[in-house]
Design an enzyme around this catalytic site. Structure first.
Site, mmCIF file in Angstrom:
data_model
loop_
_atom_site.group_PDB
_atom_site.id
_atom_site.type_symbol
_atom_site.label_atom_id
_atom_site.label_comp_id
_atom_site.label_asym_id
_atom_site.label_seq_id
_atom_site.Cartn_x
_atom_site.Cartn_y
_atom_site.Cartn_z
ATOM 1 N N HIS A 174 -0.637 0.258 -9.818
ATOM 2 C CA HIS A 174 -1.486 -0.470 -8.872
ATOM 3 C C HIS A 174 -2.158 -1.642 -9.604
ATOM 4 O O HIS A 174 -3.382 -1.793 -9.600
ATOM 5 C CB HIS A 174 -2.543 0.448 -8.244
ATOM 6 C CG HIS A 174 -3.062 -0.088 -6.940
ATOM 7 N ND1 HIS A 174 -3.354 0.721 -5.874
ATOM 8 C CD2 HIS A 174 -3.330 -1.360 -6.521
ATOM 9 C CE1 HIS A 174 -3.790 -0.014 -4.856
ATOM 10 N NE2 HIS A 174 -3.777 -1.281 -5.237
ATOM 11 N N ASP B 178 4.283 -0.254 -6.873
ATOM 12 C CA ASP B 178 3.004 -0.423 -7.566
ATOM 13 C C ASP B 178 1.895 0.392 -6.914
ATOM 14 O O ASP B 178 0.810 0.513 -7.470
ATOM 15 C CB ASP B 178 2.622 -1.914 -7.552
ATOM 16 C CG ASP B 178 1.406 -2.236 -8.404
ATOM 17 O OD1 ASP B 178 1.379 -1.811 -9.586
ATOM 18 O OD2 ASP B 178 0.488 -2.898 -7.904
ATOM 19 N N ARG C 228 0.840 -1.195 0.000
ATOM 20 C CA ARG C 228 0.000 0.000 0.000
ATOM 21 C C ARG C 228 0.874 1.244 0.000
ATOM 22 O O ARG C 228 1.948 1.276 0.594
ATOM 23 C CB ARG C 228 -0.923 0.040 1.235
ATOM 24 C CG ARG C 228 -2.234 -0.718 1.066
ATOM 25 C CD ARG C 228 -3.117 -0.080 -0.003
ATOM 26 N NE ARG C 228 -4.378 -0.750 -0.184
ATOM 27 C CZ ARG C 228 -4.614 -1.739 -1.043
ATOM 28 N NH1 ARG C 228 -3.626 -2.210 -1.794
ATOM 29 N NH2 ARG C 228 -5.816 -2.258 -1.168
ATOM 30 N N GLU D 142 -3.305 8.257 -5.999
ATOM 31 C CA GLU D 142 -3.375 7.586 -7.300
ATOM 32 C C GLU D 142 -4.484 8.200 -8.154
ATOM 33 O O GLU D 142 -5.532 8.565 -7.617
ATOM 34 C CB GLU D 142 -3.628 6.087 -7.094
ATOM 35 C CG GLU D 142 -2.517 5.394 -6.302
ATOM 36 C CD GLU D 142 -2.789 3.923 -6.038
ATOM 37 O OE1 GLU D 142 -3.873 3.433 -6.433
ATOM 38 O OE2 GLU D 142 -1.941 3.261 -5.443
#
Length: 332
Positions: A289, A267, A243, A272
């Site tokens: 992600h 990632d 996360r 985001e």
């Protein structure tokens, strides 16, 4: 069946690669609306679009504003495993039930992390960028077999990665977890893995590749910051597919920019879609992600989340209700 209103599907994509989740909703007789913007929704957008809904099939959208405003919401079915976007304590106060799909993502995330354990130290992404610029340097890097691997969090994904590592026979695997993982370690040793449970500090000091696999909670926010980065070798690599917010983005940027760390694969981000400074650096591999973005994983997550929502509104027993310890660790 409960007397219900509309269901809102906020996650995107949904039913894009296989229509089964949509077919399940259609056959259930539930009235539903799908995210009309075809992208990740902001907290305000979710709140506006789902304000009258009684149930939501959610991705990583921040649901706090919706829950604060909604008078109708009864059930949240989370497509995936992370719960940092769901204010669990507030849900409990409001009597809102929450389920997730904890097992569906494990293999897809593990596979991509294993790919990064090769891609990052062997400088595959950098070689690609060089070649596109007309350069040819044939960069050299460490192999998994010659490396000491650190896994922070031996939950579903961490354990799956450790099992995959048995095929690569790394020099040593260190794991750090708040729980005693003696049983898991004994099993992995029986598979030939040289593995030991250690403190976080020892793991960071000793590992050539460190991979993070813990949830975002009040205990893990900024888990990796300057103090922890100081412990790591300048030749080591960090992978974060857990996360955003667990690795401090500003501090890791400064460390990588000044070559205080060999590289980073990431990632997940605090905000985001990501548009931050890590994009400037050559020793960073960035993905979107997308740990769960394999066809089979998306289908499993979406289908399981849909089936759980249908079970709830048909007054049947839930299979994947969020357990008590997740509520205890929730930030909100």
């Amino acid at each position: 069946m409960k007397s219900i209103g509309n269901i809102f599907v906020s996650t995107y994509p949904f039913g894009k690669f296989d229509s089964l989740p949509l077919d399940l909703l259609d056959r259930s007789g539930l009235s539903y609306t799908i995210n009309p913007l075809n992208r990740k929704l902001t907290a305000e957008e979710v709140s506006d679009l789902a304000k009258d809904s009684v149930g939501i099939i959610a991705g990583t959208e921040n649901l706090q504003l919706l829950i604060n405003r909604s008078k109708n919401l009864q059930f949240i079915s989370r497509v995936g495993i992370g719960l940092d976007s769901v204010p669990l304590r507030l849900c409990r106060e409001r009597g809102i039930k929450v389920s997730y799909t904890p097992d569906a993502v494990t293999l897809a995330v593990s596979e991509l992390v294993m790919g990064m354990m090769i891609t990052l130290p062997r400088q595959v992404a950098w070689a690609d960028r060089q070649l596109r610029r007309g350069e040819w340097t044939r960069p050299v890097g460490i192999s998994i077999k010659s490396a000491k691997i650190g896994i922070v969090g031996l939950g579903r994904v961490g354990f799956s990665i450790a099992k995959m590592l048995t095929a690569f026979s790394p020099t040593k695997v260190y794991i750090c977890d708040i729980l005693d993982k003696s049983n898991e370690i004994e099993f992995l040793r029986s598979m030939g893995l040289v593995i030991e449970q250690v403190s976080l500090d020892f793991l960071l000091e000793s590992s050539d590749i460190v991979s993070i696999h813990v949830p975002l909670t009040s205990l893990t926010r900024n888990l990796i910051k300057d103090r922890e980065l100081d412990l790591m070798k300048k030749t080591s690599y960090l992978i974060n597919f857990s996360r955003g917010g667990i690795v401090n983005e500003e501090m890791i940027y400064n460390r990588l920019k000044n070559f205080g760390l060999a590289g980073l694969a990431v990632d997940v981000y605090e905000k985001e879609p990501y548009k931050g400074k890590l994009r400037e650096l050559e020793n960073v591999v960035l993905t979107q992600h997308m740990g769960s973005c394999s066809f089979d994983c998306r289908l499993a997550m979406e289908s399981q989340a849909t089936e759980e929502l249908i079970r709830f509104f048909q007054s049947r027993s839930l299979l994947n209700e969020v357990p008590e310890f997740e509520f205890e660790n929730s930030e909100f």
